[in-house]
Design a protein around this motif. Structure first.
Motif, PDB file in Angstrom:
ATOM      1  N   ARG A   1       8.251 -13.117   8.243  1.00  0.00           N
ATOM      2  CA  ARG A   1       9.437 -12.281   8.079  1.00  0.00           C
ATOM      3  C   ARG A   1       9.268 -11.458   6.832  1.00  0.00           C
ATOM      4  NH1 ARG A   1      14.443 -14.850   6.994  1.00  0.00           N
ATOM      5  NH2 ARG A   1      13.408 -16.701   6.199  1.00  0.00           N
ATOM      6  N   SER A   2       9.918 -10.300   6.800  1.00  0.00           N
ATOM      7  CA  SER A   2       9.909  -9.521   5.571  1.00  0.00           C
ATOM      8  C   SER A   2      11.226  -8.767   5.482  1.00  0.00           C
ATOM      9  CB  SER A   2       8.735  -8.555   5.559  1.00  0.00           C
ATOM     10  OG  SER A   2       8.653  -7.866   6.776  1.00  0.00           O
ATOM     11  N   SER A   3      11.708  -8.616   4.276  1.00  0.00           N
ATOM     12  CA  SER A   3      12.952  -7.885   4.120  1.00  0.00           C
ATOM     13  C   SER A   3      12.863  -7.009   2.877  1.00  0.00           C
ATOM     14  CB  SER A   3      14.126  -8.842   4.013  1.00  0.00           C
ATOM     15  OG  SER A   3      14.036  -9.570   2.817  1.00  0.00           O
TER      16      SER A   3
ATOM     17  N   SER B   1      12.519  -3.380  -3.323  1.00  0.00           N
ATOM     18  CA  SER B   1      11.617  -4.528  -3.404  1.00  0.00           C
ATOM     19  C   SER B   1      11.539  -5.211  -2.057  1.00  0.00           C
ATOM     20  CB  SER B   1      12.090  -5.510  -4.476  1.00  0.00           C
ATOM     21  OG  SER B   1      13.281  -6.114  -4.062  1.00  0.00           O
ATOM     22  N   VAL B   2      10.353  -5.732  -1.764  1.00  0.00           N
ATOM     23  CA  VAL B   2      10.109  -6.373  -0.473  1.00  0.00           C
ATOM     24  C   VAL B   2       9.866  -7.857  -0.707  1.00  0.00           C
ATOM     25  CG1 VAL B   2       8.780  -6.282   1.648  1.00  0.00           C
ATOM     26  CG2 VAL B   2       8.917  -4.251   0.197  1.00  0.00           C
ATOM     27  N   THR B   3      10.493  -8.681   0.124  1.00  0.00           N
ATOM     28  CA  THR B   3      10.242 -10.118   0.090  1.00  0.00           C
ATOM     29  C   THR B   3       9.614 -10.516   1.417  1.00  0.00           C
ATOM     30  OG1 THR B   3      12.188 -10.423  -1.299  1.00  0.00           O
ATOM     31  CG2 THR B   3      11.280 -12.384  -0.245  1.00  0.00           C
ATOM     32  N   TYR B   4       8.385 -11.024   1.330  1.00  0.00           N
ATOM     33  CA  TYR B   4       7.692 -11.506   2.521  1.00  0.00           C
ATOM     34  C   TYR B   4       7.827 -13.026   2.566  1.00  0.00           C
ATOM     35  CZ  TYR B   4       5.507  -6.902   2.659  1.00  0.00           C
ATOM     36  OH  TYR B   4       5.295  -5.549   2.722  1.00  0.00           O
ATOM     37  N   ARG B   5       8.109 -13.565   3.733  1.00  0.00           N
ATOM     38  CA  ARG B   5       8.205 -15.016   3.882  1.00  0.00           C
ATOM     39  C   ARG B   5       7.260 -15.490   4.967  1.00  0.00           C
ATOM     40  NH1 ARG B   5      13.119 -16.438   1.276  1.00  0.00           N
ATOM     41  NH2 ARG B   5      14.212 -14.494   0.809  1.00  0.00           N
ATOM     42  N   GLY B   6       6.706 -16.664   4.757  1.00  0.00           N
ATOM     43  CA  GLY B   6       5.805 -17.225   5.750  1.00  0.00           C
ATOM     44  C   GLY B   6       5.329 -18.572   5.283  1.00  0.00           C
TER      45      GLY B   6
ATOM     46  N   VAL C   1       0.822  -1.208   0.000  1.00  0.00           N
ATOM     47  CA  VAL C   1       0.000   0.000   0.000  1.00  0.00           C
ATOM     48  C   VAL C   1       0.858   1.262   0.000  1.00  0.00           C
ATOM     49  CG1 VAL C   1      -1.975  -1.082   1.088  1.00  0.00           C
ATOM     50  CG2 VAL C   1      -0.196  -0.052   2.514  1.00  0.00           C
ATOM     51  N   ALA C   2       2.157   1.134   0.160  1.00  0.00           N
ATOM     52  CA  ALA C   2       3.010   2.316   0.191  1.00  0.00           C
ATOM     53  C   ALA C   2       4.296   2.003  -0.562  1.00  0.00           C
ATOM     54  CB  ALA C   2       3.326   2.698   1.636  1.00  0.00           C
ATOM     55  N   ASP C   3       4.991   3.032  -0.960  1.00  0.00           N
ATOM     56  CA  ASP C   3       6.277   2.850  -1.628  1.00  0.00           C
ATOM     57  C   ASP C   3       7.347   2.622  -0.566  1.00  0.00           C
ATOM     58  OD1 ASP C   3       8.609   2.987  -3.016  1.00  0.00           O
ATOM     59  OD2 ASP C   3       8.179   4.899  -4.001  1.00  0.00           O
ATOM     60  N   PRO C   4       8.010   1.476  -0.608  1.00  0.00           N
ATOM     61  CA  PRO C   4       9.014   1.189   0.437  1.00  0.00           C
ATOM     62  C   PRO C   4      10.087   2.272   0.540  1.00  0.00           C
ATOM     63  CG  PRO C   4       8.601  -0.758  -0.921  1.00  0.00           C
ATOM     64  CD  PRO C   4       7.859   0.374  -1.567  1.00  0.00           C
ATOM     65  N   ALA C   5      10.342   2.984  -0.563  1.00  0.00           N
ATOM     66  CA  ALA C   5      11.376   4.020  -0.523  1.00  0.00           C
ATOM     67  C   ALA C   5      11.020   5.128   0.468  1.00  0.00           C
ATOM     68  CB  ALA C   5      11.588   4.601  -1.919  1.00  0.00           C
ATOM     69  N   ASP C   6       9.716   5.313   0.733  1.00  0.00           N
ATOM     70  CA  ASP C   6       9.313   6.358   1.668  1.00  0.00           C
ATOM     71  C   ASP C   6       9.705   6.030   3.102  1.00  0.00           C
ATOM     72  OD1 ASP C   6       8.221   7.670  -0.430  1.00  0.00           O
ATOM     73  OD2 ASP C   6       6.175   6.962  -0.059  1.00  0.00           O
ATOM     74  N   TRP C   7      10.072   4.802   3.355  1.00  0.00           N
ATOM     75  CA  TRP C   7      10.318   4.393   4.733  1.00  0.00           C
ATOM     76  C   TRP C   7      11.794   4.319   5.071  1.00  0.00           C
ATOM     77  CZ3 TRP C   7       6.117   4.483   7.692  1.00  0.00           C
ATOM     78  CH2 TRP C   7       4.890   4.470   7.015  1.00  0.00           C
ATOM     79  N   LEU C   8      12.624   4.785   4.134  1.00  0.00           N
ATOM     80  CA  LEU C   8      14.061   4.781   4.398  1.00  0.00           C
ATOM     81  C   LEU C   8      14.512   6.215   4.643  1.00  0.00           C
ATOM     82  CD1 LEU C   8      16.561   2.903   4.492  1.00  0.00           C
ATOM     83  CD2 LEU C   8      16.980   3.582   2.123  1.00  0.00           C
ATOM     84  N   PRO C   9      14.792   6.575   5.886  1.00  0.00           N
ATOM     85  CA  PRO C   9      15.144   7.966   6.184  1.00  0.00           C
ATOM     86  C   PRO C   9      16.445   8.380   5.501  1.00  0.00           C
ATOM     87  CG  PRO C   9      15.340   6.577   8.153  1.00  0.00           C
ATOM     88  CD  PRO C   9      14.755   5.726   7.076  1.00  0.00           C
ATOM     89  N   GLY C  10      16.593   9.675   5.294  1.00  0.00           N
ATOM     90  CA  GLY C  10      17.766  10.202   4.597  1.00  0.00           C
ATOM     91  C   GLY C  10      19.080   9.801   5.236  1.00  0.00           C
TER      92      GLY C  10
ATOM     93  N   HIS D   1      17.998   0.534   8.237  1.00  0.00           N
ATOM     94  CA  HIS D   1      16.815   0.311   9.063  1.00  0.00           C
ATOM     95  C   HIS D   1      15.693   1.180   8.557  1.00  0.00           C
ATOM     96  CE1 HIS D   1      19.291  -1.949  11.916  1.00  0.00           C
ATOM     97  NE2 HIS D   1      20.234  -1.117  11.518  1.00  0.00           N
ATOM     98  N   THR D   2      14.486   0.624   8.499  1.00  0.00           N
ATOM     99  CA  THR D   2      13.337   1.401   8.037  1.00  0.00           C
ATOM    100  C   THR D   2      12.607   1.972   9.247  1.00  0.00           C
ATOM    101  OG1 THR D   2      12.065  -0.657   8.015  1.00  0.00           O
ATOM    102  CG2 THR D   2      13.006   0.076   5.931  1.00  0.00           C
ATOM    103  N   VAL D   3      11.813   3.004   9.003  1.00  0.00           N
ATOM    104  CA  VAL D   3      11.089   3.637  10.105  1.00  0.00           C
ATOM    105  C   VAL D   3       9.777   2.924  10.411  1.00  0.00           C
ATOM    106  CG1 VAL D   3      12.105   5.903   9.735  1.00  0.00           C
ATOM    107  CG2 VAL D   3       9.990   5.285   8.548  1.00  0.00           C
ATOM    108  N   ALA D   4       9.432   1.904   9.649  1.00  0.00           N
ATOM    109  CA  ALA D   4       8.202   1.160   9.920  1.00  0.00           C
ATOM    110  C   ALA D   4       8.428  -0.304   9.576  1.00  0.00           C
ATOM    111  CB  ALA D   4       7.050   1.724   9.085  1.00  0.00           C
ATOM    112  N   ASP D   5       7.541  -1.138  10.037  1.00  0.00           N
ATOM    113  CA  ASP D   5       7.638  -2.572   9.761  1.00  0.00           C
ATOM    114  C   ASP D   5       7.033  -2.862   8.388  1.00  0.00           C
ATOM    115  OD1 ASP D   5       7.498  -5.276   9.635  1.00  0.00           O
ATOM    116  OD2 ASP D   5       6.469  -5.547  11.561  1.00  0.00           O
ATOM    117  N   PRO D   6       7.807  -3.436   7.470  1.00  0.00           N
ATOM    118  CA  PRO D   6       7.292  -3.702   6.122  1.00  0.00           C
ATOM    119  C   PRO D   6       6.022  -4.548   6.127  1.00  0.00           C
ATOM    120  CG  PRO D   6       9.657  -4.145   6.232  1.00  0.00           C
ATOM    121  CD  PRO D   6       9.203  -3.873   7.631  1.00  0.00           C
TER     122      PRO D   6
END
Lengths: 138, 138
Positions: free
Chosen positions: B123-125, A125-130, A104-113, B102-107
């Motif tokens: 898990r997510s990365s 890109s995000v990889t979810y495992r479960g 629902v969001a762009d992962p790039a927005d969550w990486l602070p400067g 490190h991201t500011v939120a949980d993916p």
DNA sequence: TTCTTAGTTTAGACATAGTCTAAGTTAGGA
DNA sequence: TCCTAACTTAGACTATGTCTAAACTAAGAA
């Protein structure tokens, strides 16, 4: 006519019989194949097809942005014909099943400067495992 | 004394000079090396160290859960001595340099329920790609 | 101390994934 | 048709990683 072939034609890319077989092999399944698997399957339709052509063609399609190269677990890259829009991957740790998902969001927005270390970030890109529904039961 | 060596000793794992050099090489830098890079650096301190020992040792540390094996871009796996806490990776597409971020939120919060296809996500990365400061100039 | 034995290390052979090269083939324009 | 650039091919080559058999090492037993 394969949709991928249509997209490739738009790049003024010559659609040779070899390239058509490779593109159709890629699109013919919902699984993401390795180059060797694509070679093997494409050779069923065109036995004289060479390994170099398969690797060259896959690399060119990746460069054109029409397929995605996935470097996940294991030693070989896999190829995903759905390069259209940004998506991520959900992988079952039980059986290896892999699905495309959308966030629902762009992962790039969550990486602070201050976490970027001077990099220019162009893709994420995000990889979810479960566990998939089948493997939760087992 | 390296923290990784301490953790390894807890597994009743014999700490040989070779294993100590490999563990200290892994921990000695903030970037994630390939096996070949670890071999090269460890050989500066122990020139007779063999390739097989480096590969065996890395695989055993991964099996013990004390380091992480990363299969990302390129042809070689990289090794991350920080197996404990959640972090993500920033990769330079020019030179392959990899850093922990490190991201500011949980993916996991970015993946809506209807995109989970019934999976339990454990898990997510996130992998960020771009150019490092050195490669931007070049 | 010396012996025994399991664990460790080594060099190099082997396996696998992918790239490169040089020569031949093909497609499309003049 | 011929010309030329693009494409394909077989196989050599490179890179990454694994395996094997022999030698070495360390810790406990005698």
């Amino acid at each position: 006519m394969s949709d991928l072939v249509t997209r490739l034609r738009r790049h003024n890319w010559r659609i040779t019989p070899q390239r058509r077989v490779i593109a159709e092999t890629l699109e013919g399944s919902h699984v993401h194949f390795t180059a060797e698997e694509i070679l093997e399957r494409a050779c069923e339709r065109m036995p004289e097809l060479s390994r170099a052509t398969v690797y060259n063609t896959l690399n060119e399609m990746v460069a054109l942005g029409e397929i995605l190269e996935l470097t996940l677990e294991g030693r070989s890259k896999r190829y995903d014909p759905n390069a259209d829009h940004e998506h991520h991957h959900l992988i079952c740790e039980g059986c290896g099943l892999m699905k495309d998902v959308h966030t629902v969001a762009d992962p790039a927005d969550w990486l602070p400067g201050d976490e970027r270390h001077g990099f220019t970030v162009t893709r994420s890109s995000v990889t979810y495992r479960g566990l998939c529904p089948d493997c939760q039961g087992a």
